[in-house]
Design an enzyme around this catalytic site. Structure first.
Site, mmCIF file in Angstrom:
data_model
loop_
_atom_site.group_PDB
_atom_site.id
_atom_site.type_symbol
_atom_site.label_atom_id
_atom_site.label_comp_id
_atom_site.label_asym_id
_atom_site.label_seq_id
_atom_site.Cartn_x
_atom_site.Cartn_y
_atom_site.Cartn_z
ATOM 1 N N LEU A 135 32.312 18.957 41.596
ATOM 2 C CA LEU A 135 31.122 18.964 40.756
ATOM 3 C C LEU A 135 31.126 20.270 39.975
ATOM 4 O O LEU A 135 31.551 21.308 40.490
ATOM 5 C CB LEU A 135 29.842 18.885 41.599
ATOM 6 C CG LEU A 135 29.579 17.587 42.374
ATOM 7 C CD1 LEU A 135 28.297 17.736 43.190
ATOM 8 C CD2 LEU A 135 29.462 16.395 41.442
ATOM 9 N N ASP A 136 30.637 20.237 38.732
ATOM 10 C CA ASP A 136 30.528 21.458 37.942
ATOM 11 C C ASP A 136 29.643 22.473 38.651
ATOM 12 O O ASP A 136 28.747 22.111 39.433
ATOM 13 C CB ASP A 136 29.909 21.158 36.573
ATOM 14 C CG ASP A 136 30.828 20.355 35.673
ATOM 15 O OD1 ASP A 136 32.036 20.307 35.963
ATOM 16 O OD2 ASP A 136 30.334 19.786 34.683
ATOM 17 N N VAL A 137 29.859 23.748 38.349
ATOM 18 C CA VAL A 137 29.027 24.817 38.900
ATOM 19 C C VAL A 137 27.555 24.555 38.617
ATOM 20 O O VAL A 137 26.687 24.797 39.459
ATOM 21 C CB VAL A 137 29.452 26.186 38.319
ATOM 22 C CG1 VAL A 137 28.469 27.277 38.735
ATOM 23 C CG2 VAL A 137 30.858 26.555 38.784
#
Length: 305
Positions: A135-137
């Site tokens: 998942l993106d930051v």
């Protein structure tokens, strides 16, 4: 097993920089190889090398693989949603990366699981061991990590074959019309805007299915299922139909409205993962409750003062 590795330089890497050669010989990223060198863990004929040192035919690299790791910063709110001998699923908070990488030395899911005593699969590149998806930051929600080698192999394959169902909830600006639909548009690096993705002819095919769950003042809560998994796919697709995720000023969300609502990131949450368990093959569904900042925005819109 000793942490010391002795690596004769193959002919094909003669005259190459040590950091480049070491990354190829050990299957490390160049940054990970550089960290070993900077820590004084790579020696040739008794001399500690620099990253720019050029290798010569006949050189024998002595590499101490044991590097003292900096204790990861504690993560507040990274709840464990599911845990057994093969798989752990966390509710990843915003501001936390899946793993370390170039340009990121902040908190990571893997670092904190290890610090908490979780055994993680050793499969995969060293800095991404156990990682079967990311998942993106700036995106919160359910993220699975493999604990066993069996789980790594099977889940990695399942994600690649798109047999894992990934459900997201997004709060988007405006009211999508139609309220239920599919966005099918290719995504690639934006040709003129650095660090952005965009709808680009000739890009990789990207398919996003959505269904509106709730209409709110100036926004809609939508459920999203990804058929593909491109970088920033949900954010780019909804921005492309003029309904960017609330708070996602990077992709065109209204800055003034974001400040009014007190949101500093895109309203996007990985709410559910469904996968065939790698050992038992039982269909397993894990749901992740919304983070507090996302709940706050919904509350403000549902009950305007």
């Amino acid at each position: 097993m000793s942490d010391i590795r002795f690596l004769p330089v193959p002919d094909g890497l003669a005259n190459e920089r040590v950091d480049v050669a070491l990354s190829r010989m050990l299957g490390l990223s160049r940054s990970a190889a550089g960290k070993l060198i900077d820590a004084g863990k790579v020696v040739i004929e008794g001399e500690v090398v620099q990253k720019s040192t050029r290798l010569e035919p006949g050189h024998l690299l002595e590499v101490d693989m044991k590097v003292q790791k900096k204790a990861p910063a504690p993560i507040v709110g990274m709840d464990i949603l599911y845990d057994d001998e093969d798989v752990v699923v966390v509710n990843k908070p915003v501001g936390v990366a899946a793993h370390t990488g170039p340009g990121w030395d902040g908190p990571t899911v893997i670092g904190n699981l290890e610090a908490a005593g979780y055994r993680i699969s050793t499969s995969g590149p060293p800095e991404r061991q156990g990682i079967v998806h990311r998942l993106d930051v700036g995106t919160s929600g359910a993220m699975a990590v493999a604990k066993s080698e069996l789980a790594y192999t099977k889940l990695k394959h399942a994600f690649k074959e798109r047999s894992v169902q990934k459900i997201y909830h997004a709060l988007v600006a405006g009211h999508p019309d139609p309220m239920r639909g599919t966005i099918d548009a290719p995504i690639a690096r934006h040709p003129s805007k650095e660090w952005r993705m965009g709808i680009v002819a000739g890009g990789r095919r990207a398919i996003t299915h959505y269904n509106t769950l709730e209409l709110l003042p100036g926004a809609a809560l939508v459920e999203v299922e990804l058929e593909t998994g491109r970088t920033h796919q949900i954010r780019v697709h909804f921005a492309s139909i003029n309904h960017p995720c609330v708070g996602d000023t990077f992709y065109g969300a209204d800055e003034k409205k974001s400040k009014e609502l007190g949101i500093t990131r895109q309203w996007l949450h990985a709410v559910e993962l469904t996968f065939s368990h790698p050992r038992t093959e039982v269909k397993t569904t894990v749901r992740a409750p919304y983070a507090d900042d996302l709940e706050s925005v919904l509350e403000q819109l549902r009950n305007p003062s």
